[in-house]
Motif scaffolding. Structure first.
Motif, PDB file in Angstrom:
ATOM      1  N   SER A  88       0.768  -1.006  -0.032  1.00  0.00           N
ATOM      2  CA  SER A  88       0.288  -0.120   0.298  1.00  0.00           C
ATOM      3  C   SER A  88       0.692   1.479   0.151  1.00  0.00           C
ATOM      4  O   SER A  88       0.141   2.243  -0.521  1.00  0.00           O
ATOM      5  CB  SER A  88      -1.022  -0.139   1.151  1.00  0.00           C
ATOM      6  N   GLU A  89       2.322   1.704   0.477  1.00  0.00           N
ATOM      7  CA  GLU A  89       3.056   2.188   0.670  1.00  0.00           C
ATOM      8  C   GLU A  89       3.759   2.452  -0.750  1.00  0.00           C
ATOM      9  O   GLU A  89       4.547   3.269  -0.955  1.00  0.00           O
ATOM     10  CB  GLU A  89       4.150   2.290   2.030  1.00  0.00           C
ATOM     11  N   THR A  90       3.773   1.489  -1.647  1.00  0.00           N
ATOM     12  CA  THR A  90       4.460   2.045  -2.956  1.00  0.00           C
ATOM     13  C   THR A  90       3.787   2.397  -3.520  1.00  0.00           C
ATOM     14  O   THR A  90       3.203   3.206  -3.476  1.00  0.00           O
ATOM     15  CB  THR A  90       4.323   0.786  -3.474  1.00  0.00           C
ATOM     16  N   VAL A  91       5.674   3.408  -4.652  1.00  0.00           N
ATOM     17  CA  VAL A  91       4.825   4.029  -4.820  1.00  0.00           C
ATOM     18  C   VAL A  91       4.711   3.710  -6.705  1.00  0.00           C
ATOM     19  O   VAL A  91       5.744   3.527  -7.247  1.00  0.00           O
ATOM     20  CB  VAL A  91       5.908   5.273  -4.972  1.00  0.00           C
ATOM     21  N   TRP A  92       4.372   3.767  -7.034  1.00  0.00           N
ATOM     22  CA  TRP A  92       3.957   2.971  -8.736  1.00  0.00           C
ATOM     23  C   TRP A  92       3.804   4.145  -9.837  1.00  0.00           C
ATOM     24  O   TRP A  92       3.147   5.178 -10.193  1.00  0.00           O
ATOM     25  CB  TRP A  92       2.283   2.507  -8.726  1.00  0.00           C
ATOM     26  N   SER A  93       4.767   3.624 -10.960  1.00  0.00           N
ATOM     27  CA  SER A  93       4.663   4.577 -11.802  1.00  0.00           C
ATOM     28  C   SER A  93       3.666   4.313 -12.949  1.00  0.00           C
ATOM     29  O   SER A  93       2.957   3.273 -12.349  1.00  0.00           O
ATOM     30  CB  SER A  93       6.447   3.883 -12.333  1.00  0.00           C
ATOM     31  N   ALA A  94       3.702   4.866 -13.465  1.00  0.00           N
ATOM     32  CA  ALA A  94       2.506   4.913 -15.419  1.00  0.00           C
ATOM     33  C   ALA A  94       2.561   4.228 -15.370  1.00  0.00           C
ATOM     34  O   ALA A  94       1.975   3.456 -16.544  1.00  0.00           O
ATOM     35  CB  ALA A  94       2.856   6.327 -15.557  1.00  0.00           C
TER      36      ALA A  94
END
Length: 507
Positions: free
Chosen positions: A216-222
């Motif tokens: 849930s804390e992961t920064v997801w790229s486009a």
């Protein structure tokens, strides 16, 4: 009597071989899922470079189902939704060793006789004090295998989503099955059995929650829209199960995880807009559909595959923060940067309008039906439809005027016969120049291609026919042919002009 809890800690309750078999079966049900009822076209990444390298593919992506639902994958393998817990099969396993349940209940009964009415509190406190010993089963056995790995070892969770999802789903199911079989065999001492299980599984539930928080804390790229959606779908599947047997101190985890997911999703929307803006300038002249148009279409299909998740969980409501509004902002951003990028053709307005029409029509065609479901709000849907209709009308009218005016302006059916002859020759010269330049232009969509051809034909043919008829009625058509044979230029008949117009955009 031994100190409370020691007998239970030494009791061999679980069959390690059966737990291992359940784990293997559950993992297999994920890796070889047959559940087509949950299947849809899912992609895990989008390769911008692949779109550039495959200029022959107008869509910029491969199709896995015959062409109707293209997906930007590196192969034609379809990635299904992971099966929900209801469709995962652990097999016919008995996790509790034969006879051990009777021994456990005998121990409970002996404490009841020895300590009287307060025996439950004594045992529950003993379970809590001995939780490390109780959960040592998982450390002694190599099962469930995935709980032995720390979330800190995952440097970038977005790159190992499959493994993390497997961790969550398999281990949650194993623990659920353990709790179920612990309590279902007989009803006596059910409260104590649940208390025992809560302490037995405490460390492992904490690890599952750590994995959930990590995702849930992961920064997801486009370019990781689909892994994110698959991860969040898994979280929403397992968290209610974990919550049923999680201890009270884990209560805040669930609201934290949901809040993290919503914040990360809004950040992802921003990353998508930035990705489109920063990559719009990467375009080759021989590619009719811009890679960012393909990317947006694929993103829409991914969102469509997880529509309930994004609309009801990640961006619920009907205000400016709802999913419909967020998606409309993304589409607006794409239209804006696409229009701005089309200025690379400002020296050739006809090419600019074809570029805009190709991309807008392709987007509209590939998202037909899906877009209404995603935008959801009728006002937003109407606004989007009205804007696209206005743009199509504007671009088609502008293209037709730019393409036809030079040749059409040569025609004057009311002038005297010598001028009519020259006007036909001049028309032919101007028209051929336009045709020679545009006959190889790519307009991939068959419907759009025919619309453009028909508009050209409707624009020039009536005036050309009148001018030609005047020549025929005055006996000048033979003179025109003589001029053509002398090398002054070919004069079209109405039929040959129609045929030539139908040859536009066949490159």
């Amino acid at each position: 009597m031994q100190r409370p809890g020691e007998e239970i800690c030494r009791l061999k309750l679980w069959d390690k071989g059966q737990v291992f078999a359940a784990t293997e079966n559950l993992q297999r049900s994920i890796e070889q899922t047959p559940y087509s009822i949950q299947a849809d076209t899912i992609v895990c990444c989008f390769s911008l470079s692949r779109c550039h390298s495959q200029s022959s593919s107008y869509d910029g992506y491969a199709s896995s189902d015959g062409g109707d639902n293209p997906t930007p994958t590196s192969s034609n393998v379809r990635q299904l939704h992971y099966p929900s817990h209801a469709h995962m099969d652990p097999g016919h396993v008995q996790l509790i060793l034969p006879g051990s349940m009777t021994l456990l209940e005998d121990i409970f009964h002996n404490y009841e006789v020895t300590f009287g009415p307060g025996y439950k509190e004594i045992l529950l406190q003993a379970f809590s004090a001995n939780s490390d010993k109780l959960c040592s089963f998982f450390y002694e056995a190599d099962i469930p295998w995935i709980l032995r790995r720390s979330t800190k070892s995952f440097k970038d969770p977005s790159e190992c989503t499959e493994e993390l999802i497997t961790m969550l789903k398999v281990n949650t199911q194993v623990l659920c099955l353990m709790q179920q079989q612990l309590c279902e065999q007989s009803r006596p001492f059910e409260e104590l059995k649940i208390g025992y299980f809560n302490q037995f599984a405490k460390c492992h539930i904490k690890k599952l929650l750590d994995i959930a928080v990590c995702l849930s804390e992961t920064v997801w790229s486009a370019t990781h829209i689909c892994p994110m959606l698959l991860a969040y779908e898994a979280l929403m599947d397992v968290l209610p199960l974990i919550q049923k047997f999680a201890s009270s101190e884990s209560g805040d985890f669930f609201s934290i995880i949901l809040r993290n997911m919503r914040e990360a999703f809004r950040k992802l929307i921003g990353h998508i807009k930035h990705f489109i803006q920063s990559n719009m300038e990467k375009h080759q002249d021989d590619v009719a559909i811009h890679p960012m148009t393909c990317f947006l279409i694929c993103s829409m299909k991914s969102f469509g595959s997880h529509r309930n998740l994004v609309q009801s969980t990640l961006a619920p409501g009907d205000n400016s923060s709802s999913f419909g509004h967020l998606l409309y902002d993304v589409i607006t951003c794409w239209k804006s940067v696409l229009t701005e990028h089309s200025n690379i053709y400002r020296a050739d307005l006809q090419r600019q309008y074809i570029f805009l029409l190709n991309n807008a029509y392709h987007f509209n065609t590939k998202t037909d039906g899906l877009l209404d479901l995603l935008l959801s709000d009728t006002q937003i849907i109407k606004q989007h439809d009205d804007e696209f209709k206005l743009l199509f009308r504007k671009w088609i009218d502008s293209y037709t005027e730019e393409a036809c005016t030079p040749a059409k302006s040569c025609l004057n059916p009311n002038c005297w016969w010598g001028s009519q002859r020259r006007s036909l020759v001049a028309f032919t010269s101007k028209f051929n120049k336009t045709f020679d330049r545009q006959k190889t232009w790519k307009v991939p969509d068959v419907v759009l291609r025919q619309v453009l051809k028909d508009r050209i034909q409707d624009c020039i043919l009536p005036d050309y026919r009148r001018c030609l008829e005047n020549c025929l009625s005055s006996g000048l058509f033979c003179s025109c042919l003589q001029i053509a044979s002398a090398g002054a230029g070919y004069i079209y008949t109405t039929e040959t002009l129609e045929t030539t117009v139908q040859g536009f955009f066949e490159g």
